[in-house]
Design an enzyme around this catalytic site. Sequence first.
Site, mmCIF file in Angstrom:
data_model
loop_
_atom_site.group_PDB
_atom_site.id
_atom_site.type_symbol
_atom_site.label_atom_id
_atom_site.label_comp_id
_atom_site.label_asym_id
_atom_site.label_seq_id
_atom_site.Cartn_x
_atom_site.Cartn_y
_atom_site.Cartn_z
ATOM 1 N N ASP A 67 31.415 -9.410 75.711
ATOM 2 C CA ASP A 67 32.684 -8.692 75.641
ATOM 3 C C ASP A 67 33.836 -9.485 76.245
ATOM 4 O OD1 ASP A 67 31.675 -8.485 78.215
ATOM 5 O OD2 ASP A 67 31.264 -6.344 78.057
ATOM 6 N N ASN A 136 28.040 4.328 84.697
ATOM 7 C CA ASN A 136 27.983 5.400 83.685
ATOM 8 C C ASN A 136 27.037 5.045 82.525
ATOM 9 O OD1 ASN A 136 29.365 3.493 82.227
ATOM 10 N ND2 ASN A 136 31.250 4.674 81.994
ATOM 11 N N HIS A 138 27.075 2.238 80.754
ATOM 12 C CA HIS A 138 27.565 1.360 79.679
ATOM 13 C C HIS A 138 26.827 0.023 79.680
ATOM 14 C CE1 HIS A 138 30.986 -0.260 82.428
ATOM 15 N NE2 HIS A 138 30.108 -1.220 82.276
ATOM 16 N N GLU A 143 30.942 2.381 76.077
ATOM 17 C CA GLU A 143 31.071 3.494 77.014
ATOM 18 C C GLU A 143 30.323 4.721 76.484
ATOM 19 O OE1 GLU A 143 32.143 2.920 79.810
ATOM 20 O OE2 GLU A 143 34.028 1.820 79.895
HETATM 21 C C1 F6R Z 1 30.123 -7.440 81.389
HETATM 22 C C2 F6R Z 1 29.544 -6.217 80.850
HETATM 23 C C3 F6R Z 1 29.440 -4.975 81.663
HETATM 24 C C4 F6R Z 1 28.854 -5.219 83.051
HETATM 25 C C5 F6R Z 1 28.769 -3.908 83.833
HETATM 26 C C6 F6R Z 1 28.185 -4.117 85.211
HETATM 27 O O1 F6R Z 1 30.105 -8.456 80.413
HETATM 28 O O2 F6R Z 1 29.180 -6.224 79.724
HETATM 29 O O3 F6R Z 1 28.627 -4.057 80.968
HETATM 30 O O4 F6R Z 1 27.587 -5.773 82.903
HETATM 31 O O5 F6R Z 1 30.029 -3.345 83.930
HETATM 32 O O6 F6R Z 1 29.058 -4.894 85.950
HETATM 33 P P1 F6R Z 1 28.652 -5.438 87.397
HETATM 34 O O7 F6R Z 1 27.584 -6.434 87.190
HETATM 35 O O8 F6R Z 1 29.912 -6.056 87.925
HETATM 36 O O9 F6R Z 1 28.201 -4.262 88.195
#
Ligand code: F6R
Length: 250
Positions: A67, A136, A138, A143
């Site tokens: 992403d 959440n 994701h 989301e």
């Molecule tokens: C980032 C991504 C997100 C993160 C998620 C967890 O490329 O795809 O899904 O993996 O927000 O983020 P952290 O590792 O910072 O807790």
Amino acid sequence: MIFECYEDYTALSERAAEIVINTVKDKKNTVLGLPTGSSPIGMYERISERFKKGLVDFSDVKTFNLDEYCGISSDHEQSYHYFMNTNLFNHVNIKKEHINLPYGNPENPEAFAQEYEEKIRAAGGIDLQILGIGRNGHIGFNEPGTAFGSRTHMIKLHEDTRLANSRFFDSLEDVPVAAITMGIKTIMRARSILLIACGESKQEAMRKLAYGEVTPEFPASVLQLHPDVRILIDEEASKLLEMEDSVLVV
Ligand code: F6R
């Protein structure tokens, strides 16, 4: 799904790096799906170290990132382009032409998304998709409520996600409101999936992932339907799971 619990973030990152390196050693032209965020930083550090020691060669590896934020430039310090360059790409020999990240400001997001999917297909599909997970549920920036059949697309970020990610920006207002992300189906088509989660804030997400129902309201739950998923967690994140000898198979 196999959950493996490690004493701390260091041990978990070691194991994640080992899995990636072994995958690349087994198949020189591995296609990797890569995440950003805080969870994979230790893994990228260790991969870079192993590369410096001559223990792994990425010259035939292709990468596709999950992403990218919309509305900030690729050289913005919080862009995922910048993150990947500083945490991995500047330290290993992945060829520039083998690196693929969604572009956050396409003129035609739909055409861009289709092209991204096409590139993944043309590369032979993703062999190993590495993921983090949001509180959440994701994965990528899919989301809650995102259709399981979704492909790469533009998405509005949930306030919870913006709030969680505001720690990297000067203020909440500076956090982008939209992103381009691989879809759930794009992720599910990977041959094998490695998810990394650590810390207390991921406890509840781990409980839902292991024991909860499969529902778009908790996007990561779709992974229960994938035949090859490994989840690496630290002790803090494992507190709500009933692990046996640090392993849980569900
Ligand atoms: C980032 C991504 C997100 C993160 C998620 C967890 O490329 O795809 O899904 O993996 O927000 O983020 P952290 O590792 O910072 O807790």
